[in-house]
Motif scaffolding. Sequence first.
Motif, PDB file in Angstrom:
ATOM      1  N   ARG A  86       0.841  -1.194   0.000  1.00 34.62           N
ATOM      2  CA  ARG A  86       0.000   0.000   0.000  1.00 34.62           C
ATOM      3  C   ARG A  86       0.878   1.245   0.000  1.00 34.62           C
ATOM      4  N   VAL A  87       0.585   2.185  -0.890  1.00 31.38           N
ATOM      5  CA  VAL A  87       1.368   3.409  -1.031  1.00 31.38           C
ATOM      6  C   VAL A  87       0.537   4.597  -0.538  1.00 31.38           C
ATOM      7  N   THR A  88       1.099   5.369   0.385  1.00 29.46           N
ATOM      8  CA  THR A  88       0.459   6.585   0.880  1.00 29.46           C
ATOM      9  C   THR A  88       1.343   7.769   0.534  1.00 29.46           C
ATOM     10  N   THR A  89       0.772   8.800  -0.098  1.00 29.69           N
ATOM     11  CA  THR A  89       1.525  10.025  -0.376  1.00 29.69           C
ATOM     12  C   THR A  89       1.057  11.117   0.569  1.00 29.69           C
ATOM     13  N   ARG A  90       2.010  11.836   1.154  1.00 27.32           N
ATOM     14  CA  ARG A  90       1.722  12.894   2.127  1.00 27.32           C
ATOM     15  C   ARG A  90       2.407  14.159   1.650  1.00 27.32           C
ATOM     16  N   CYS A  91       1.607  15.157   1.261  1.00 26.94           N
ATOM     17  CA  CYS A  91       2.139  16.390   0.668  1.00 26.94           C
ATOM     18  C   CYS A  91       2.121  17.528   1.683  1.00 26.94           C
ATOM     19  N   PHE A  92       3.224  18.265   1.734  1.00 27.12           N
ATOM     20  CA  PHE A  92       3.360  19.387   2.660  1.00 27.12           C
ATOM     21  C   PHE A  92       3.733  20.658   1.890  1.00 27.12           C
ATOM     22  N   GLY A  93       3.338  21.817   2.445  1.00 27.06           N
ATOM     23  CA  GLY A  93       3.735  23.092   1.857  1.00 27.06           C
ATOM     24  C   GLY A  93       3.187  23.281   0.454  1.00 27.06           C
ATOM     25  N   TYR A  94       3.978  23.954  -0.400  1.00 28.25           N
ATOM     26  CA  TYR A  94       3.581  24.130  -1.791  1.00 28.25           C
ATOM     27  C   TYR A  94       3.764  22.807  -2.533  1.00 28.25           C
ATOM     28  N   THR A  95       2.674  22.270  -3.055  1.00 27.58           N
ATOM     29  CA  THR A  95       2.720  21.046  -3.855  1.00 27.58           C
ATOM     30  C   THR A  95       2.219  21.408  -5.245  1.00 27.58           C
ATOM     31  N   ALA A  96       3.119  21.440  -6.210  1.00 29.19           N
ATOM     32  CA  ALA A  96       2.739  21.976  -7.516  1.00 29.19           C
ATOM     33  C   ALA A  96       3.342  21.168  -8.653  1.00 29.19           C
ATOM     34  N   SER A  97       2.716  21.337  -9.819  1.00 29.50           N
ATOM     35  CA  SER A  97       3.278  20.873 -11.071  1.00 29.50           C
ATOM     36  C   SER A  97       3.634  19.390 -11.024  1.00 29.50           C
ATOM     37  N   ALA A  98       4.891  19.048 -11.284  1.00 23.05           N
ATOM     38  CA  ALA A  98       5.307  17.649 -11.357  1.00 23.05           C
ATOM     39  C   ALA A  98       5.126  16.916 -10.032  1.00 23.05           C
ATOM     40  N   ALA A  99       5.178  17.639  -8.901  1.00 26.32           N
ATOM     41  CA  ALA A  99       4.995  16.991  -7.598  1.00 26.32           C
ATOM     42  C   ALA A  99       3.602  16.399  -7.467  1.00 26.32           C
ATOM     43  N   GLY A 109      -7.641   6.015  -1.813  1.00 19.84           N
ATOM     44  CA  GLY A 109      -7.943   6.708  -0.565  1.00 19.84           C
ATOM     45  C   GLY A 109      -6.738   7.149   0.229  1.00 19.84           C
ATOM     46  N   CYS A 110      -5.534   7.060  -0.340  1.00 18.48           N
ATOM     47  CA  CYS A 110      -4.307   7.349   0.416  1.00 18.48           C
ATOM     48  C   CYS A 110      -3.546   8.564  -0.090  1.00 18.48           C
ATOM     49  N   ARG A 111      -4.215   9.482  -0.791  1.00 16.32           N
ATOM     50  CA  ARG A 111      -3.574  10.732  -1.214  1.00 16.32           C
ATOM     51  C   ARG A 111      -3.856  11.782  -0.141  1.00 16.32           C
ATOM     52  N   LEU A 112      -2.883  12.080   0.697  1.00 16.43           N
ATOM     53  CA  LEU A 112      -3.094  12.942   1.852  1.00 16.43           C
ATOM     54  C   LEU A 112      -2.432  14.304   1.668  1.00 16.43           C
ATOM     55  N   LEU A 113      -3.061  15.318   2.271  1.00 13.44           N
ATOM     56  CA  LEU A 113      -2.555  16.685   2.207  1.00 13.44           C
ATOM     57  C   LEU A 113      -2.426  17.259   3.603  1.00 13.44           C
ATOM     58  N   SER A 114      -1.384  18.041   3.807  1.00 10.82           N
ATOM     59  CA  SER A 114      -1.271  18.793   5.052  1.00 10.82           C
ATOM     60  C   SER A 114      -2.384  19.834   5.105  1.00 10.82           C
ATOM     61  N   PRO A 115      -2.954  20.104   6.291  1.00 11.18           N
ATOM     62  CA  PRO A 115      -4.002  21.130   6.403  1.00 11.18           C
ATOM     63  C   PRO A 115      -3.533  22.517   5.971  1.00 11.18           C
ATOM     64  N   ASN A 116      -2.216  22.737   5.904  1.00  3.61           N
ATOM     65  CA  ASN A 116      -1.671  24.038   5.529  1.00  3.61           C
ATOM     66  C   ASN A 116      -1.024  24.024   4.143  1.00  3.61           C
ATOM     67  N   ALA A 117      -1.282  22.984   3.371  1.00  2.00           N
ATOM     68  CA  ALA A 117      -0.670  22.881   2.048  1.00  2.00           C
ATOM     69  C   ALA A 117      -1.412  23.745   1.026  1.00  2.00           C
ATOM     70  N   SER A 179      -6.688  25.515  -2.049  1.00  2.00           N
ATOM     71  CA  SER A 179      -6.571  25.166  -0.641  1.00  2.00           C
ATOM     72  C   SER A 179      -6.696  23.650  -0.511  1.00  2.00           C
ATOM     73  N   PRO A 180      -6.313  23.071   0.633  1.00  2.00           N
ATOM     74  CA  PRO A 180      -6.456  21.616   0.791  1.00  2.00           C
ATOM     75  C   PRO A 180      -7.880  21.123   0.542  1.00  2.00           C
ATOM     76  N   GLN A 181      -8.876  21.850   1.068  1.00  2.00           N
ATOM     77  CA  GLN A 181     -10.255  21.419   0.881  1.00  2.00           C
ATOM     78  C   GLN A 181     -10.665  21.515  -0.585  1.00  2.00           C
ATOM     79  N   GLU A 182     -10.206  22.566  -1.277  1.00  3.04           N
ATOM     80  CA  GLU A 182     -10.512  22.701  -2.703  1.00  3.04           C
ATOM     81  C   GLU A 182      -9.862  21.578  -3.507  1.00  3.04           C
ATOM     82  N   ALA A 183      -8.644  21.201  -3.129  1.00  7.93           N
ATOM     83  CA  ALA A 183      -7.963  20.104  -3.827  1.00  7.93           C
ATOM     84  C   ALA A 183      -8.708  18.785  -3.636  1.00  7.93           C
ATOM     85  N   ILE A 184      -9.229  18.562  -2.429  1.00  3.36           N
ATOM     86  CA  ILE A 184     -10.002  17.348  -2.161  1.00  3.36           C
ATOM     87  C   ILE A 184     -11.294  17.359  -2.960  1.00  3.36           C
TER      88      ILE A 184
END
Length: 290
Positions: A86-99, A109-117, A179-184
């Motif tokens: 199982r692969v979980t990705t956890r993104c912090f800060g500015y997450t853009a483009s190729a990231a 269900g394992c694409r996670l974002l920091s609340p401040n990303a 924002s994180p909620q908009e990305a979700i």
Amino acid sequence: MTKPEIKIKNEAGVCHIEIEGTIGVPEEWQFEEPDSRVATYERFREAVARIAAVEASEVIVTIRSTGGDVNDALLIHDALRQLPGRVTTRCFGYTASAATIIAQAASEGCRLLSPNALYLIHRATCSTEGNAEGLEAQAALLRTTDERLSALYATRSGLPKEQFEALMAENGGSGRWLSPQEAIEAGLADSLIGSVAEQSSTLVENIAAGLKRLARAVGIHEEESLPEPRNVFHFDAAGSVQQRRKAIDEAQKAVAASQLNPTDDPPFSERVISANERAYARDIKAFRNY
């Protein structure tokens, strides 16, 4: 500009992969000294090969990056997608483009974002020179890349490809920071890091993994012999919390209290005869009858 760095650390059953800085080898770095260029690119290739060779049951990918080379990001994405665990990705800060491409490599269900990303997808860009034909060919490649990326986002989200084409085209193709909620809501991520949904999912998966280890320890190898993982914290639309509580209360009322014989549970006022005393009494009775 931060040079790319990929760290891979294996622990008991869990592999941690940290991706920081620019993804891959940017074009402006490919014209440095040959030795430096080859060494940098070889390190990147080795890191991708190590990712592809991971055999852990759980892989956690921490991403702190504003992007980089699309082709290199797709290489990492494909390496992560073919892993057995199982692969979980956890993104912090500015997450853009190729990231964001690498972030889509997570399991369901394992694409996670920091609340401040902050999250950004946009149309592909490049730096080039040449004649009209060469520039037209480069423009065609960019359009093809945009179609490929929007299809990738659509596949992972289950939403129409046109939705992501529109997001990428905003502000003249530069996209818009979400924002994180908009990305979700846009289907680019599943939940926030530390959210109830993430904790509940992790707990269920850990219980299921524990059952499998226990089964192997006692000699059970058939997957169908194990109970299916079930989220015990989930209440569907057909059964609210109040309905569940009412059902539990009624079930408890239907169960009678345990019945014990007086000799099994004597009151404090009644003297308890020990086993030795009973044995002595039997012996005395036997002698009298002899």
